[in-house]
Design an enzyme around this catalytic site. Structure first.
Site, PDB file in Angstrom:
ATOM      1  N   GLY A  15      37.861  38.769  45.140  1.00 55.06           N
ATOM      2  CA  GLY A  15      38.439  39.879  45.907  1.00 55.06           C
ATOM      3  C   GLY A  15      37.726  40.021  47.246  1.00 55.06           C
ATOM      4  N   ARG A  76      41.126  33.375  43.965  1.00 58.17           N
ATOM      5  CA  ARG A  76      40.443  33.234  42.667  1.00 58.17           C
ATOM      6  C   ARG A  76      40.959  31.918  42.095  1.00 58.17           C
ATOM      7  NH1 ARG A  76      41.329  39.199  42.374  1.00 58.17           N
ATOM      8  NH2 ARG A  76      39.264  40.104  42.523  1.00 58.17           N
ATOM      9  N   ASP A 107      30.416  37.931  41.007  1.00 57.65           N
ATOM     10  CA  ASP A 107      29.793  37.090  39.972  1.00 57.65           C
ATOM     11  C   ASP A 107      30.528  35.774  39.727  1.00 57.65           C
ATOM     12  OD1 ASP A 107      31.892  38.442  38.828  1.00 57.65           O
ATOM     13  OD2 ASP A 107      30.770  39.199  37.103  1.00 57.65           O
ATOM     14  N   THR A 129      31.545  42.262  47.532  1.00 50.73           N
ATOM     15  CA  THR A 129      32.438  42.933  46.582  1.00 50.73           C
ATOM     16  C   THR A 129      32.276  44.436  46.742  1.00 50.73           C
ATOM     17  OG1 THR A 129      32.891  43.425  44.252  1.00 50.73           O
ATOM     18  CG2 THR A 129      30.694  42.598  44.731  1.00 50.73           C
ATOM     19  N   ASP A 131      32.749  46.505  44.480  1.00 46.37           N
ATOM     20  CA  ASP A 131      32.451  47.135  43.186  1.00 46.37           C
ATOM     21  C   ASP A 131      30.972  47.475  42.955  1.00 46.37           C
ATOM     22  OD1 ASP A 131      35.134  46.668  42.726  1.00 46.37           O
ATOM     23  OD2 ASP A 131      34.787  44.835  41.573  1.00 46.37           O
ATOM     24  N   ASP A 133      28.889  45.778  41.430  1.00 46.99           N
ATOM     25  CA  ASP A 133      28.645  45.553  39.999  1.00 46.99           C
ATOM     26  C   ASP A 133      27.744  44.340  39.732  1.00 46.99           C
ATOM     27  OD1 ASP A 133      30.483  43.717  40.866  1.00 46.99           O
ATOM     28  OD2 ASP A 133      31.870  43.968  39.200  1.00 46.99           O
ATOM     29  N   ARG A 175      36.561  47.964  39.347  1.00 40.19           N
ATOM     30  CA  ARG A 175      36.724  47.161  38.122  1.00 40.19           C
ATOM     31  C   ARG A 175      36.172  47.946  36.938  1.00 40.19           C
ATOM     32  NH1 ARG A 175      38.533  41.963  38.005  1.00 40.19           N
ATOM     33  NH2 ARG A 175      38.050  41.591  40.179  1.00 40.19           N
TER      34      ARG A 175
HETATM   35  O1  F6P Z   1      36.574  43.205  42.528  1.00 39.71           O
HETATM   36  C1  F6P Z   1      37.228  43.887  43.544  1.00 39.71           C
HETATM   37  C2  F6P Z   1      38.489  44.546  43.029  1.00 39.71           C
HETATM   38  O2  F6P Z   1      39.103  45.218  44.095  1.00 39.71           O
HETATM   39  C3  F6P Z   1      38.297  45.501  41.855  1.00 39.71           C
HETATM   40  O3  F6P Z   1      37.804  46.754  42.272  1.00 39.71           O
HETATM   41  C4  F6P Z   1      39.668  45.551  41.275  1.00 39.71           C
HETATM   42  O4  F6P Z   1      39.620  45.864  39.910  1.00 39.71           O
HETATM   43  C5  F6P Z   1      40.170  44.141  41.484  1.00 39.71           C
HETATM   44  O5  F6P Z   1      39.369  43.573  42.519  1.00 39.71           O
HETATM   45  C6  F6P Z   1      41.604  44.042  41.878  1.00 39.71           C
HETATM   46  O6  F6P Z   1      41.949  42.702  41.933  1.00 39.71           O
HETATM   47  P1  F6P Z   1      43.250  42.146  42.679  1.00 39.71           P
HETATM   48  O7  F6P Z   1      42.973  42.157  44.142  1.00 39.71           O
HETATM   49  O8  F6P Z   1      43.400  40.773  42.136  1.00 39.71           O
HETATM   50  O9  F6P Z   1      44.384  43.074  42.332  1.00 39.71           O
END
Ligand code: F6P
Length: 355
Positions: A15, A76, A107, A129, A131, A133, A175
Site C-alpha cells: 500500500g 502487491r 512487512d 505504511t 498503519d 504496524d 489494517r
Molecule cells: O496497509 C495500508 C492499508 O491502507 C491498510 O490500512 C488497509 O487495510 C489496506 O492497506 C487497504 O488495502 P488496499 O489498498 O489494497 O485496499
C-alpha cells in the site's frame, strides 16, 4: 571486504503512503552524491520481475517531496513469492548491474527484501505504511500524514455534529492496528475509540455520552479502527442511537487518508531513513530495516523485525526464536511490553478526558 556498488535500485511496494516519494528522493540524491548510479524500479517487485526500470537523476526527483503516493508506483506481487518470480527479479538485477536495492513499504516488502538478500542481492528496507504496524520502529513513513488527514476530516465532522446535535462514527484505516484510531481519537476528543488492541466498553461510552449530553454537549465523535470490521463499525451507529437517543452518522474515509501532501514529520523522517539506508548499503550492510527508536535512526535485522511483530501479535511459531540470544529475546519482549503499555496509557487518557 566491502562490495563496490555501481548502481542501486529503489522501489516502493505494498500500500502506498505519503512520504514514500521523500524516501525515493533522499535515496537518489544520497547515492548519486556518494558516487553511485540509481534506477527506479516501477511498480514494486512486479517491476523487478518484468524489467520495468528507469534511471533516476537528482533532477528527476527534485520536485517530488510534496507529492503523495509514489511516483515509482506500487503493487502487491504474488509472483515474487515464488522461486521462479524471484529468479526473474535477480536476472533483471544482473541485466542492469543493480548491485543493491532499497525497498520501501511494510512487512511484506521487507520479507521480499530478505528473500533477495539471501540470494545475493543486498537489500535494505525503509518503512512506508500509514498503519505504523511495524513493532521494531516507533513510527513509519506515512503514519503522521494519515493521522493529520483523519484529524482534518474529524474536525469538519465535529462542526456539523455541533450544528445538528449529532454523533459521527469514523472508521479509520490501520489494517489490524489501532495506532491511527487511538491517536486521532485523543486529538479529536472522541467520546469513544474502538480498536483491536483493547476491549471496548460500549456501555461505559453510552453512559459518558448521556452524561455529557445532559451537561449540554451537542456533538460527539467516535473513532473505530477498521480492524474491527465493517459490521462492527456500521452496526455501532444504530446501537448508539438506540442506547443514547443521539442521532448518529457514519463516515469511512478509507483511502482518502492514504493520499495527500506529506507532513514535515513524515518528509524528514523519510529523508533521514533514505539517507541512512544508502549509507549502510554502501558500507556493505544488508537485510535490515531502517527504524526509529526514541528519535534515533537505527538499522534492525529484518528477521528480528518480523519475529518481534509476530511476538507482539501473539503469533510466534515453534522455532521462530531459534538463533536469537537470550538478550535479544528479552529486548523483543520489552519492545512488545512498551507497545502494550502505550495502548493501555492512551486508552486510559482517552476514557478519562474525552467527552
Ligand atoms: O496497509 C495500508 C492499508 O491502507 C491498510 O490500512 C488497509 O487495510 C489496506 O492497506 C487497504 O488495502 P488496499 O489498498 O489494497 O485496499
Amino acid at each position: 571486504m566491502e562490495k563496490k556498488f555501481r548502481k542501486i535500485g529503489v522501489l516502493t511496494s505494498g500500500g502506498d503512503a505519503p512520504g514514500m516519494n521523500c524516501v525515493i528522493k533522499a535515496v537518489t540524491c544520497a547515492a548519486i552524491d556518494m558516487g553511485v548510479e540509481v534506477v527506479g524500479i516501477l511498480g514494486g517487485y512486479s517491476g523487478l520481475i518484468n524489467d520495468r526500470i528507469r534511471p533516476l537523476s537528482k533532477l528527476d526527483v527534485a520536485d517530488i517531496v510534496a507529492r503523495g503516493g509514489t511516483f515509482l508506483y506500487s503493487d502487491r506481487c504474488d509472483e515474487f513469492k515464488t522461486e521462479e518470480g524471484m529468479q526473474k527479479a535477480i536476472a533483471t538485477c544482473k541485466k542492469h548491474n543493480i548491485d543493491g536495492i532499497i525497498a520501501i513499504g511494510g512487512d511484506g516488502t521487507f520479507r521480499g527484501a530478505t528473500d533477495l538478500s539471501i540470494r545475493g542481492v543486498p537489500c535494505i528496507g525503509v518503512s512506508g505504511t500509514i498503519d505504523n504496524d511495524i513493532t521494531a520502529t516507533d513510527i513509519t513513513v506515512g503514519y503522521d500524514t494519515a493521522m493529520n488527514s483523519v484529524l482534518a476530516l474529524g474536525d469538519r465532522l465535529r462542526d456539523t455534529c455541533e450544528s445538528h446535535c449529532r454523533c459521527n462514527v469514523i472508521e479509520v484505516m490501520g489494517r489490524h492496528a489501532g495506532y491511527i484510531a487511538i491517536e486521532t481519537g485523543l486529538a479529536l476528543n472522541a467520546i469513544g475509540v474502538a480498536i483491536n488492541e483493547f476491549p471496548f466498553d460500549k456501555e461505559a461510552m453510552y453512559k459518558r455520552m448521556k452524561a455529557s449530553q445532559k451537561a449540554g454537549q451537542r456533538s460527539f465523535i467516535v473513532v473505530v479502527a477498521e480492524g474491527l470490521g465493517a459490521e462492527f463499525s456500521e452496526g455501532l451507529v444504530k446501537e448508539i442511537e438506540e442506547n443514547t437517543g443521539i442521532e448518529t452518522r457514519f463516515v469511512r474515509p478509507a483511502h482518502i487518508v492514504r493520499g495527500g501532501i506529506p507532513t514535515l514529520a513524515d518528509r524528514n523522517f523519510a529523508a533521514r531513513s533514505g539517507y541512512k539506508a544508502v549509507e549502510l548499503l554502501l558500507q556493505g550492510v544488508s537485510d535490515v530495516v531502517i527504524c526509529s527508536r526514541h528519535g534515533e535512526i537505527v538499522p534492525v535485522e529484518i528477521k528480528y523485525a518480523l519475529i518481534v511483530d509476530r511476538m507482539y501479535k501473539g503469533k510466534l511459531k515453534e522455532y521462530d526464536l531459534d538463533g536469537f540470544s537470550d538478550k535479544q529475546i528479552a529486548e523483543m519482549e520489552a519492545l512488545c511490553a512498551e507497545r502494550r503499555k502505550y495502548f493501555t496509557d492512551m486508552y486510559k487518557i482517552v476514557n478519562s478526558i474525552c467527552c
